[in-house]
Design an enzyme around this catalytic site. Structure first.
Site, PDB file in Angstrom:
ATOM      1  CE1 TYR A   1      -3.343  -2.837   0.798  1.00 33.59           C
ATOM      2  CE2 TYR A   1      -4.598  -0.807   0.938  1.00 33.59           C
ATOM      3  CZ  TYR A   1      -4.558  -2.177   0.802  1.00 33.59           C
ATOM      4  OH  TYR A   1      -5.710  -2.871   0.665  1.00 33.59           O
TER       5      TYR A   1
ATOM      6  CE  LYS B   1       2.340 -18.203  -1.908  1.00 32.15           C
ATOM      7  NZ  LYS B   1       1.451 -19.385  -1.961  1.00 32.15           N
TER       8      LYS B   1
ATOM      9  CG  ASP C   1      -1.589 -20.610  -0.581  1.00 34.87           C
ATOM     10  OD1 ASP C   1      -1.092 -20.528   0.563  1.00 34.87           O
ATOM     11  OD2 ASP C   1      -1.072 -21.294  -1.489  1.00 34.87           O
TER      12      ASP C   1
ATOM     13  CG  ASP D   1      -7.901  -4.951   1.450  1.00 36.88           C
ATOM     14  OD1 ASP D   1      -8.879  -4.469   2.049  1.00 36.88           O
ATOM     15  OD2 ASP D   1      -7.798  -4.952   0.208  1.00 36.88           O
TER      16      ASP D   1
ATOM     17  CG  ASP E   1     -13.521  -7.314   1.786  1.00 40.13           C
ATOM     18  OD1 ASP E   1     -13.223  -6.554   2.720  1.00 40.13           O
ATOM     19  OD2 ASP E   1     -14.002  -6.918   0.703  1.00 40.13           O
TER      20      ASP E   1
HETATM   21  C1  IPM Z   1     -10.363  -1.460   3.710  1.00 43.77           C
HETATM   22  C2  IPM Z   1     -10.603  -0.889   2.337  1.00 43.77           C
HETATM   23  C3  IPM Z   1      -9.453   0.054   1.979  1.00 43.77           C
HETATM   24  C4  IPM Z   1      -8.164  -0.761   2.015  1.00 43.77           C
HETATM   25  C5  IPM Z   1      -9.617   0.762   0.629  1.00 43.77           C
HETATM   26  C6  IPM Z   1     -10.906   1.548   0.550  1.00 43.77           C
HETATM   27  C7  IPM Z   1      -8.435   1.635   0.297  1.00 43.77           C
HETATM   28  O1  IPM Z   1     -10.746  -1.906   1.407  1.00 43.77           O
HETATM   29  O2  IPM Z   1     -10.299  -0.676   4.681  1.00 43.77           O
HETATM   30  O3  IPM Z   1     -10.255  -2.684   3.825  1.00 43.77           O
HETATM   31  O4  IPM Z   1      -7.816  -1.419   1.018  1.00 43.77           O
HETATM   32  O5  IPM Z   1      -7.507  -0.755   3.052  1.00 43.77           O
HETATM   33 MG    MG Z   2     -10.773  -3.847   2.231  1.00 44.14          MG
END
Ligand code: IPM
Ligand code: MG
Length: 370
Positions: free
Chosen positions: A143, A200, A233, A257, A261
């Site tokens: 990032y 990894k 993975d 990240d 999700d």
């Molecule tokens: C998160 C989001 C952010 C990230 C984006 C919006 C830049 O996906 O907070 O997980 O990738 O960190």
């Molecule tokens: Mg995210």
């Protein structure tokens, strides 16, 4: 009466709608615990690009620094989507504030509310009892590494040819790994005593350094914690196969990240996942989901991740543990009573139990009061 200064960053999309419900819940907490919350709103993301041409205006950083805690909703939207890296993007506001405030620790708790067992796409027997936290490194890695895009005159390799070339750099320093490892082990001390460190290391040098440093910190400072290495993975698979094996997951920025999700979906909806971003100064609290531009302005967004982020603020920024528990309890009760926002509704949910953003916030606030 005690006063706490909160910097509000509504951002884009559903941001303004859901942050209003977070404020409603904070006000209910303030009333109950005799604390005054003083709000100052500032611009971040796409709305800041529109207003002043910069996703993170200096005034926003100043307001954040002058506050006791920052509550953020979401940034981004198709309006500002571009592949032209010379153009400002809303996400730069979010990444910028994380970096500028030194928020290197991102805590993302994933727990199943009993009432939502059936909302998950996974079988109830798999998700039942899941209670884990992802400790994501937030100010390093891909990032924030050197980025470049250029036209390669020479080209290379069999397919050679001149053409565009893009570079993102993945870099970690020892101290960055050390401090996030410590946060993870501390979290495990107050939980179930187990840390999975995700990397990894079979491919990446940054991961090999990660593994060495995590083990050194473990052996020197936290030998009583159970430490398990897992490749990223495999972790992606294990999260849907047997999520109950996890207590604390610690990982670098990009892996965190992606895995967060995935882990959120175990709970039934990304709309349930709160987060706290912490460093050595003021903390920032935000839902883990995005700005959902497709449903913005329709009053149907799920405000619960924002509200649960308020709970994390009460706990981590103000040490108001009882109030934080009130927030979680209130959310549980509302769900137990069968109320759902659209994203949480299943085919078994009666239509008259499906409610909008404001009604959901009202209900949670009412349950805080008692
Ligand atoms: C998160 C989001 C952010 C990230 C984006 C919006 C830049 O996906 O907070 O997980 O990738 O960190
Ligand atoms: Mg995210």
């Amino acid at each position: 009466m005690e006063t706490k200064k909160i910097c509000l960053l509504p951002g884009d999309g559903i941001g303004p709608e859901i942050i209003a419900e977070g404020v409603k819940v904070l006000d209910a907490v303030g009333k109950k615990y005799d604390v005054a919350f003083d709000y100052e709103e500032a611009l971040i993301g796409g709305c800041a690009i529109d207003a002043v041409g910069n996703p993170l205006p200096e005034e926003t950083l100043d307001a954040a620094r002058a506050s006791d805690a920052v509550l953020l909703a979401a940034v981004g939207g198709p309006k500002w989507d571009t592949t032209d890296s010379s153009k400002p993007r809303p996400e730069q506001g979010l990444l910028g504030i994380r970096k500028q405030l030194g928020l290197y620790t991102n805590l993302r708790p994933v727990r199943i509310f009993d009432a939502l067992r059936d909302a998950s796409t996974l079988k109830p027997a798999v998700v039942e009892g899941v209670d884990l936290v992802i400790v994501r490194e937030l100010t390093g890695g891909l990032y924030f590494g050197h980025r470049e895009r250029f036209y390669d005159e020479e080209g290379a390799g069999a397919h050679g040819g001149r053409g565009q070339r893009a570079v993102d750099t993945l870099e970690y320093r020892e101290y960055e790994i050390e401090r996030i490892a410590r946060q993870a082990f501390r979290a495990a001390q107050s939980r179930h005593g187990r840390v999975h460190s995700i990397d990894k290391a079979n491919v990446l040098d940054t991961s090999r350094l990660w593994r060495e440093v995590v083990h050194r910190v473990h052996d020197e400072e936290f030998p009583e914690i159970e430490l398990v290495d897992m490749l990223v993975d495999n972790t992606a698979m294990q999260l849907v196969n047997n999520p109950r094996q996890f207590d604390v997951i610690v990982t670098e920025n990009m892996f965190g990240d992606i895995l967060s999700d995935e882990a959120a979906q175990i709970t039934g909806s990304l709309g349930m996942l709160a987060s706290a971003s912490l460093g050595d100064g003021v903390g920032l609290f935000e839902p883990s989901h995005g700005s959902a531009p497709d449903i913005a302005g329709r009053g149907i967004a799920n405000p619960l991740a924002q509200i649960l982020s308020v709970g994390m603020m009460l706990q981590y920024a103000f040490g108001m543990v009882d109030a934080a528990n009130d927030v979680t309890r209130a959310v549980s009760q509302v769900l137990d009573e069968g109320w759902r926002t659209g994203d949480l509704a299943t085919s078994a949910t009666p239509a008259d139990k499906v409610m909008g953003t404001v009604a959901m916030g009202d209900l949670v606030a009412r349950h805080i009061a008692g």
